[in-house]
Design an enzyme around this catalytic site. Structure first.
Site, PDB file in Angstrom:
ATOM      1  CG  HIS A 175      28.842  67.671  78.848  1.00 53.69           C
ATOM      2  ND1 HIS A 175      29.480  68.257  77.608  1.00 53.69           N
ATOM      3  CD2 HIS A 175      27.324  67.933  78.224  1.00 53.69           C
ATOM      4  CE1 HIS A 175      27.893  68.805  76.688  1.00 53.69           C
ATOM      5  NE2 HIS A 175      27.323  67.899  76.908  1.00 53.69           N
ATOM      6  CD  GLU A 190      24.510  69.626  78.848  1.00 53.25           C
ATOM      7  OE1 GLU A 190      23.412  68.385  77.901  1.00 53.25           O
ATOM      8  OE2 GLU A 190      25.031  70.720  78.509  1.00 53.25           O
ATOM      9  CG  HIS A 243      22.993  65.926  75.605  1.00 52.29           C
ATOM     10  ND1 HIS A 243      24.497  66.196  75.702  1.00 52.29           N
ATOM     11  CD2 HIS A 243      23.357  64.476  75.094  1.00 52.29           C
ATOM     12  CE1 HIS A 243      25.238  65.066  75.535  1.00 52.29           C
ATOM     13  NE2 HIS A 243      24.987  64.548  75.582  1.00 52.29           N
ATOM     14  CD  GLU A 306      20.353  68.664  73.929  1.00 53.29           C
ATOM     15  OE1 GLU A 306      20.698  69.312  74.925  1.00 53.29           O
ATOM     16  OE2 GLU A 306      22.211  69.054  73.301  1.00 53.29           O
TER      17      GLU A 306
END
Length: 343
Positions: A175, A190, A243, A306
């Site tokens: 992101h 995040e 992430h 993740e």
């Protein structure tokens, strides 16, 4: 008369005893949000937290724990994230020689502090203090801090045996810019936590001799296609997209998971996932073959990590600490090291 003389002697001795300076070890905190417990172990109740650069008087030691003096009573902290200074310990004068060009000097003993100078290979400095993993050195009319690993061979100076030399690793902090990604239980973005992890990881890999490239060196929006194209056009050995997860309707969910797309990357995923769990003791959500753009379009060995659920309030708070970030990064680095060793 004898009683008076004895009384004066007692008073004099007491006065002398009181005037003798008492030296006590000092515990300097190296991390924020370090738990203080009511006993020497993680099974004991948390009674408070200590933060970076706070100093406490050491009362007692048991194994990997020290008892410290608090405003009210005492508490116990683990020694892994502190530096113990002994007032009676004489510092031995030492000179260090820089091993690599562009070695970073900071204005404090942590990677949280700003870089104030870049030293060149073969530069020498006089060490004026030794603080945990850092040397404080004199530089003309000011001082700076150098990570010991960067100058001491016995501390892990990059060498051909590290397994990371001549490796190019592209790190993609998920992101960025207007794309904030998932939102945590207390509102953390995040993109910010991923950025924190990316830079800590880049720092550690650079120390080990790898060439590290970041898809977004700053907080900016970059398309998924641009991220993958960047990695594909470089001489990339591994591409990692970082992430953090969020499932607000299931705030109790926790754990770390590693995704791969191409079957030949399954082993890489296994190495990295295993080492992350080993270091962090997070819930193991395993490795998953998943059709995600950045790993599907990648022509290089690639993973999407993740690293935790920021929708879980407790884990969100933990993920933002330097101590936990270092554990995550250590796990990733160890996993990559095993992968490269078995290529």
């Amino acid at each position: 008369m004898k009683k008076m003389i004895i009384g004066l002697c007692i008073m004099l001795c007491s006065s002398l005893l009181l005037s003798i300076p008492v030296h006590a070890d000092q515990a300097v905190i190296n991390e924020d949000n370090l738990n203080i417990r009511n006993g020497p172990g993680t099974e004991f109740e948390q009674i408070g937290q200590a933060n970076m650069d706070e100093v406490y008087t050491v009362i007692d030691r048991q194994n990997d724990w020290v008892e410290i003096e608090l405003d009210e009573g005492t508490g116990w902290i683990i020694t892994e994230y502190i530096t113990i200074n002994n007032d009676q310990q004489d510092f031995t004068e030492k000179t260090i020689t820089i091993q690599q060009d562009n070695t970073q000097l900071r204005n404090g003993p942590s990677t949280d502090y700003d870089i104030i100078h870049f030293a060149d290979k073969d530069d020498t400095y006089n060490v004026i203090a030794d603080e945990g993993d850092w040397y404080e050195v004199a530089i003309e009319n000011f001082t700076g801090f150098i990570l010991k690993k960067l100058v001491d061979e016995n501390q892990g100076t990059p060498s051909s045996s590290s397994g990371f030399e001549n490796k190019t690793i592209v790190i993609d902090a998920g992101h960025g810019g207007r794309d904030v990604g998932a939102i945590g239980a207390s509102g953390a973005f995040e993109k910010d936590i991923a950025y924190l992890t990316a830079h800590e990881l880049a720092h550690e890999l650079t120390i080990l001799g790898a060439e590290v490239l970041l898809t977004r060196p700053e907080d900016e929006f970059i398309s998924l296609g641009s991220r993958v194209s960047f990695a594909n056009t470089m001489d990339t050995d591994v591409f990692l997209s970082l992430h953090y997860n969020s499932v607000p309707e299931l705030p109790e969910v926790t754990g770390a998971e590693t995704y791969y797309y191409h079957e030949q990357n399954k082993e890489l995923a296994s190495y990295v996932q295993k080492e992350i769990i080993k270091e962090t003791e997070a819930d193991n959500r395993g490795t998953t073959n998943e059709n995600l753009f950045v790993i599907r379009q990648s022509l290089k060995p690639s993973l999407l990590l993740e690293l935790g659920f920021i929708s879980n309030a407790e884990k969100e708070s933990l993920l933002e600490t330097n101590a936990y970030q270092k554990k995550l990064v250590t796990g990733i680095v160890n996993g990559l090291g095993k992968y490269f060793a078995n290529e």
